[in-house]
Design an enzyme around this catalytic site. Sequence first.
Site, short mmCIF file in Angstrom:
data_model
loop_
_atom_site.label_atom_id
_atom_site.label_comp_id
_atom_site.label_asym_id
_atom_site.label_seq_id
_atom_site.Cartn_x
_atom_site.Cartn_y
_atom_site.Cartn_z
N GLY A 51 0.87 -1.18 0.00
CA GLY A 51 0.00 0.00 0.00
C GLY A 51 0.90 1.22 0.00
N ALA A 52 0.61 2.18 -0.90
CA ALA A 52 1.56 3.26 -1.16
C ALA A 52 2.01 4.02 0.10
CB ALA A 52 0.97 4.20 -2.20
N GLN A 200 -5.73 -8.60 -2.38
CA GLN A 200 -5.74 -7.61 -1.28
C GLN A 200 -7.17 -7.27 -0.86
OE1 GLN A 200 -3.96 -7.38 -4.07
NE2 GLN A 200 -1.96 -6.43 -3.75
N ASP A 241 -1.52 4.83 -6.30
CA ASP A 241 -0.10 4.63 -6.03
C ASP A 241 0.75 5.78 -6.54
OD1 ASP A 241 -1.27 1.72 -6.07
OD2 ASP A 241 0.58 1.73 -4.90
N ASN A 251 -2.99 2.82 -10.10
CA ASN A 251 -3.47 2.08 -8.92
C ASN A 251 -3.49 0.60 -9.29
OD1 ASN A 251 -4.47 2.11 -6.17
ND2 ASN A 251 -6.42 1.44 -7.01
N LYS A 252 -3.90 -0.22 -8.35
CA LYS A 252 -3.89 -1.67 -8.52
C LYS A 252 -4.52 -2.09 -9.86
CE LYS A 252 -2.38 -4.07 -6.42
NZ LYS A 252 -0.98 -4.42 -6.77
O1 MRU Z 1 0.56 -4.02 -4.52
P1 MRU Z 1 -0.03 -3.24 -3.39
O2 MRU Z 1 -0.86 -4.07 -2.47
O3 MRU Z 1 1.02 -2.42 -2.66
O4 MRU Z 1 -1.01 -2.22 -4.10
C1 MRU Z 1 -1.75 -1.32 -3.32
C2 MRU Z 1 -2.69 -0.47 -4.09
O5 MRU Z 1 -2.78 -0.51 -5.29
C3 MRU Z 1 -3.50 0.53 -3.29
O6 MRU Z 1 -4.75 0.75 -3.87
C4 MRU Z 1 -2.73 1.86 -3.26
O7 MRU Z 1 -1.42 1.66 -2.83
C5 MRU Z 1 -3.40 2.86 -2.40
S1 MRU Z 1 -3.21 2.45 -0.70
C6 MRU Z 1 -3.88 3.67 0.26
#
Ligand code: MRU
Length: 343
Positions: A51-52, A200, A241, A251-252
């Site tokens: 998560g970013a 996730q 992200d 984003n994801k």
């Molecule tokens: O691969 P991850 O689990 O780090 O990806 C996370 C995401 O894509 C979240 O949506 C993003 O980081 C926002 S978290 C507040």
Amino acid sequence: MSPETFLSPVWWADDHLMLVDQRRLPVEEVERAYGRWEDVADAIRTLVVRGAPAIGVAAAFGAALAARQSRATTFVALLADLETALKGLAATRPTAVNLFWALERMRRLALASDRLPLDQVRARLLAEAQAIRDEDIAANRALGAHGAALVPANARILTHCNAGALATAGFGTALGVIRAAHALGRVGRVWVDETRPVMQGSRLTAWECAREGIPHTLIADVVAASLMGRGQVDLIVTGADRIAANGDTANKIGTYALAVLGRHHRVPFYVAAPFSTIDPTLPSGEAIPIEERDPAEVRGVGAQQTAPAASSVFNPAFDVTPAALITAIITERGVVRPPYHFA
Ligand code: MRU
């Protein structure tokens, strides 16, 4: 979990960093202690912490640990050890800009501390990491309040991945908006995308919702179109992200598809993120580096193989949603609408 009353996946305890091992949720709640920056880098790379904003906070503590690990007796030598750690921490994951933002903040603080005794430099670095953590929690609470004002009564909200407390220092971004709206009694139901391939959504977002009694229903990612076609989604909210200067948002993987679906079905698509996720150096999303992950994540579900070992796999962890598909970006400073300018 952290000693605070709210859920946090990353905190400082005495002389070490603590992380909730997010690979083990929802089956087990495991906490791990970190005393070396190299191990923090490994934890980021292997998704113990993800998560970013949470990655940025963990990396900042990693930098503080590097200064404490260093046996340097001069400022120049301490800075050289810190630079090695900053480089190692920056090499862990490429997409979330919060990582580089936090490391740059740590570097700047170190450079501005050249006249201080080394003990004080080390103490200031730790205090800066603590400040990055505290500011993230405050930003999420603020953006949650701004976002909740956009949520209608009895709302059916679809979210993707985990942009919750677990993805930040606490409270969450997209799930922060949902938390704040739930506190106002406005959440009818959260549709939680499972979020293949790393899950996730099902492992983390559903766990956070269940823990707090937020009404939610888990769906396979492929269900979203059908729900929107039947008029069962009032709004979509996701995290980010990295947001480019023009509002294009990484984003994801799967987020872009939801934005396209939202546009087709006239469902508003919101991005919730703190300013630390905005990268003003990139004019558009084209230049955002997209992480590609292990093919094994797609060839199987967990440890269970579900595809031939010989099949080639394309496994990008993120996609970029064009700004034109984003209804608004919810930040701690307020709701920003197109055309996007982040002053
Ligand atoms: O691969 P991850 O689990 O780090 O990806 C996370 C995401 O894509 C979240 O949506 C993003 O980081 C926002 S978290 C507040």
